[in-house]
Design a protein around this motif. Structure first.
Motif, PDB file in Angstrom:
ATOM      1  N   HIS A   1       0.763  -1.228   0.084  1.00  0.00           N
ATOM      2  CA  HIS A   1      -0.054  -0.020  -0.029  1.00  0.00           C
ATOM      3  C   HIS A   1       0.787   1.296  -0.119  1.00  0.00           C
ATOM      4  O   HIS A   1       2.139   1.116   0.520  1.00  0.00           O
ATOM      5  CB  HIS A   1      -1.098   0.023   1.369  1.00  0.00           C
ATOM      6  CG  HIS A   1      -0.248  -0.063   2.608  1.00  0.00           C
ATOM      7  ND1 HIS A   1       0.222   0.972   3.238  1.00  0.00           N
ATOM      8  CD2 HIS A   1       0.474  -1.252   3.217  1.00  0.00           C
ATOM      9  CE1 HIS A   1       0.564   0.737   4.397  1.00  0.00           C
ATOM     10  NE2 HIS A   1       0.995  -0.587   4.369  1.00  0.00           N
TER      11      HIS A   1
ATOM     12  N   ASP B   1       6.424   1.910   5.386  1.00  0.00           N
ATOM     13  CA  ASP B   1       5.358   0.967   5.792  1.00  0.00           C
ATOM     14  C   ASP B   1       4.410   0.861   4.625  1.00  0.00           C
ATOM     15  O   ASP B   1       3.813   1.857   4.197  1.00  0.00           O
ATOM     16  CB  ASP B   1       4.898   1.526   7.023  1.00  0.00           C
ATOM     17  CG  ASP B   1       3.611   0.596   7.458  1.00  0.00           C
ATOM     18  OD1 ASP B   1       2.907  -0.507   6.436  1.00  0.00           O
ATOM     19  OD2 ASP B   1       2.937   0.951   8.199  1.00  0.00           O
ATOM     20  N   GLY B   2       4.651  -0.153   3.753  1.00  0.00           N
ATOM     21  CA  GLY B   2       3.806  -0.420   2.744  1.00  0.00           C
ATOM     22  C   GLY B   2       4.387   0.150   1.282  1.00  0.00           C
ATOM     23  O   GLY B   2       4.465  -0.511   0.398  1.00  0.00           O
TER      24      GLY B   2
ATOM     25  N   GLU C   1      -5.283   0.682   3.565  1.00  0.00           N
ATOM     26  CA  GLU C   1      -4.419  -0.580   4.280  1.00  0.00           C
ATOM     27  C   GLU C   1      -4.299  -0.021   5.798  1.00  0.00           C
ATOM     28  O   GLU C   1      -4.651  -0.721   6.687  1.00  0.00           O
ATOM     29  CB  GLU C   1      -3.098  -0.835   3.673  1.00  0.00           C
ATOM     30  CG  GLU C   1      -2.694  -2.016   4.250  1.00  0.00           C
ATOM     31  CD  GLU C   1      -1.918  -1.969   5.587  1.00  0.00           C
ATOM     32  OE1 GLU C   1      -1.796  -3.056   6.531  1.00  0.00           O
ATOM     33  OE2 GLU C   1      -1.811  -0.767   5.986  1.00  0.00           O
ATOM     34  N   GLU C   2      -4.228   1.247   5.949  1.00  0.00           N
ATOM     35  CA  GLU C   2      -3.861   1.834   7.370  1.00  0.00           C
ATOM     36  C   GLU C   2      -5.085   1.874   8.219  1.00  0.00           C
ATOM     37  O   GLU C   2      -4.927   1.620   9.599  1.00  0.00           O
ATOM     38  CB  GLU C   2      -3.016   3.044   7.037  1.00  0.00           C
ATOM     39  CG  GLU C   2      -1.658   3.251   6.549  1.00  0.00           C
ATOM     40  CD  GLU C   2      -0.738   2.239   7.401  1.00  0.00           C
ATOM     41  OE1 GLU C   2      -0.996   1.769   8.703  1.00  0.00           O
ATOM     42  OE2 GLU C   2       0.493   2.007   6.940  1.00  0.00           O
TER      43      GLU C   2
ATOM     44  N   HIS D   1       7.594  -6.455   2.967  1.00  0.00           N
ATOM     45  CA  HIS D   1       7.194  -5.505   3.989  1.00  0.00           C
ATOM     46  C   HIS D   1       8.133  -5.189   5.195  1.00  0.00           C
ATOM     47  O   HIS D   1       9.052  -6.376   5.133  1.00  0.00           O
ATOM     48  CB  HIS D   1       5.954  -5.898   4.748  1.00  0.00           C
ATOM     49  CG  HIS D   1       4.962  -4.557   5.193  1.00  0.00           C
ATOM     50  ND1 HIS D   1       5.129  -4.259   6.344  1.00  0.00           N
ATOM     51  CD2 HIS D   1       3.948  -4.194   4.694  1.00  0.00           C
ATOM     52  CE1 HIS D   1       4.454  -2.945   6.638  1.00  0.00           C
ATOM     53  NE2 HIS D   1       3.451  -3.039   5.712  1.00  0.00           N
TER      54      HIS D   1
ATOM     55  N   HIS E   1      -2.012  -7.267   7.559  1.00  0.00           N
ATOM     56  CA  HIS E   1      -1.493  -6.983   6.282  1.00  0.00           C
ATOM     57  C   HIS E   1      -2.705  -7.281   5.196  1.00  0.00           C
ATOM     58  O   HIS E   1      -3.288  -8.190   5.531  1.00  0.00           O
ATOM     59  CB  HIS E   1      -0.313  -7.671   5.883  1.00  0.00           C
ATOM     60  CG  HIS E   1       1.158  -7.193   6.644  1.00  0.00           C
ATOM     61  ND1 HIS E   1       1.434  -5.888   6.847  1.00  0.00           N
ATOM     62  CD2 HIS E   1       1.714  -7.745   7.776  1.00  0.00           C
ATOM     63  CE1 HIS E   1       2.469  -5.878   7.542  1.00  0.00           C
ATOM     64  NE2 HIS E   1       2.476  -6.793   8.293  1.00  0.00           N
TER      65      HIS E   1
HETATM   66 ZN   LIG Z   1       1.792  -1.643   6.236  1.00  0.00          ZN
END
Ligand SMILES: [Zn+2]
Length: 406
Positions: free
Chosen positions: A81, A92-93, A126-127, A187, A354
């Protein structure tokens, strides 16, 4: 063996991080915000430069396709993401998406076409920082949440997913639940284990089981100044005794986790003995059966502690999410790529949620982790090394190439 370009990968990560850059070196691109849109546009421009085809589905998941020799075969998908926490990190992502892009760039510059289409998925929201629940786009994609319901979800300002998708033009017509050959998500670990053990790669074998409980301990509210200790039914001290006891029990079980995230004393007052205390328990373990066993044991222990102190206790099951094992054949491809590349590694379970956890219910799926500094994530200070970033991407490259040969 073919290798990815470490500098090119890093430069792309740094370029993306400029969009929504925060004062302390992080990124802020809330789902479907104008920053998220700008991040998606930058990604799409990079994909189009490689001749990739761009598709979107009605919930705003974005797909970039590197065509293979057999267009009828189901695609091999990599992804993650681009949205972030309000004050999120740069990796992150984003790392999973741009590493996937680096895989395609590497194949493209080496004139390598796979048999399958190779696809990069950018999952919407996603978050869960702007729209709840987290992992919304992938949940709709696999058919566990209806499109209609998802489009109606609103942020704190009352702006819906549907209206924002329309405003930034990110909804398309690509089909949900279409057949995917496999899904690979790279990730950052978001925890301290790889760094602590000094390992280059985490081979992820699945997601752990989670149980949530609500607990209420009841005693008697009384005056703090007039009630001798031996006459008290103090719910707070009962809770304290119980929590220390279950901490000891859980700590003795390998890979088990226990968290008390919320606690509340209704009508609390500094000079009144707590009559009632409510709190939450979050219990996790890689095996569903073990979580069930722990829940049963914790309930028993609560009753024992309460009985000893003449308190009442009730425990309510709120949620049980079973463990999600990843596909053994995909995990094996990661194992053999790691071995051929000569990276130190350990096998681990994904502690966090995830998109891969949803995808695992739909197609053969697995994940790959790299270390992040001090295990810090969901924080502007999130940090990884350039070499770890390239190592993880090389594993992803060779895992999908092996998948293509199957
Ligand atoms: Zn993530």
């Amino acid at each position: 063996m073919m290798r990815v370009n470490q500098d090119r990968l890093w430069n792309s990560l740094m370029e993306m991080a400029k969009i929504g850059a925060t004062s302390k070196g992080g990124s802020s691109r809330l789902a479907l915000s104008k920053e998220d849109k700008a991040g998606r546009e930058l990604f799409v421009s990079w994909c189009e430069a490689l001749g990739m085809e761009i598709h979107r589905d009605p919930i705003g998941n974005l797909f970039a396709i590197y065509p293979g020799n057999n267009r009828l075969a189901a695609p091999i998908v990599m992804g993650s993401h681009l949205d972030t926490q309000p004050k999120g990190g740069r990796f992150d992502g984003v790392y999973g998406v741009l590493a996937a892009l680096e895989v395609v760039r590497t194949l493209h510059e080496n004139d390598v076409k796979l048999n399958h289409d190779l696809e990069i998925a950018v999952w919407m929201n996603e978050e869960g920082a702007r729209f709840s629940p987290a992992m919304l786009g992938s949940e709709v994609f696999i058919g566990e949440l209806s499109l209609e319901k998802a489009l109606g979800i609103e942020d704190v300002n009352g702006i819906s997913v549907g209206s924002e998708l329309e405003a930034i033009g990110e909804a398309g017509t690509s089909e949900f639940k279409r057949h995917l050959d496999s899904y690979f998500e790279l990730h950052i670990e978001q925890g301290p284990i790889l760094e602590d053990l000094n390992k280059e790669i985490g081979v992820v074998t699945g997601g752990q089981a989670i149980a949530w409980l609500d607990v209420e301990m009841q005693g008697r509210a009384q005056h703090a100044g007039t009630t001798p200790m031996r006459y008290r039914k103090d719910a707070m001290l009962g809770v304290s005794a119980f929590l220390l006891e279950i901490e000891g029990y859980v700590a003795a079980i390998d890979d088990a986790l226990l968290t008390i995230g919320e606690i509340n004393i209704p009508f609390s007052s500094r000079n009144t003995i707590a009559g009632t205390v409510n709190f939450t328990l979050d219990i996790r373990h890689p095996e569903t059966e073990k979580v069930k066993e722990m829940v049963a044991k914790v309930k028993e222990m609560a009753k024992e502690v309460a009985a000893k102190r003449a308190l009442e206790v009730s425990l309510t099951d709120v949620w049980l999410s079973p463990a999600i094992p990843f596909d053994e054949s995909c995990v094996n491809l990661v194992r053999s790529a790691v071995k051929e590349l000569g990276f130190s590694n350990i096998e681990m379970i994904s502690g966090a949620g995830h998109d891969a956890i949803h995808l695992a219910k739909h197609c053969p799926t697995t994940m790959i982790f790299i270390a992040c500094k001090d295990g810090i994530s969901h924080n502007e200070a999130e940090s990884i090394t350039e070499i770890d970033a390239a190592n993880g991407t090389n594993v992803l490259l060779h895992a999908v190439m092996k998948r293509d040969q199957m």
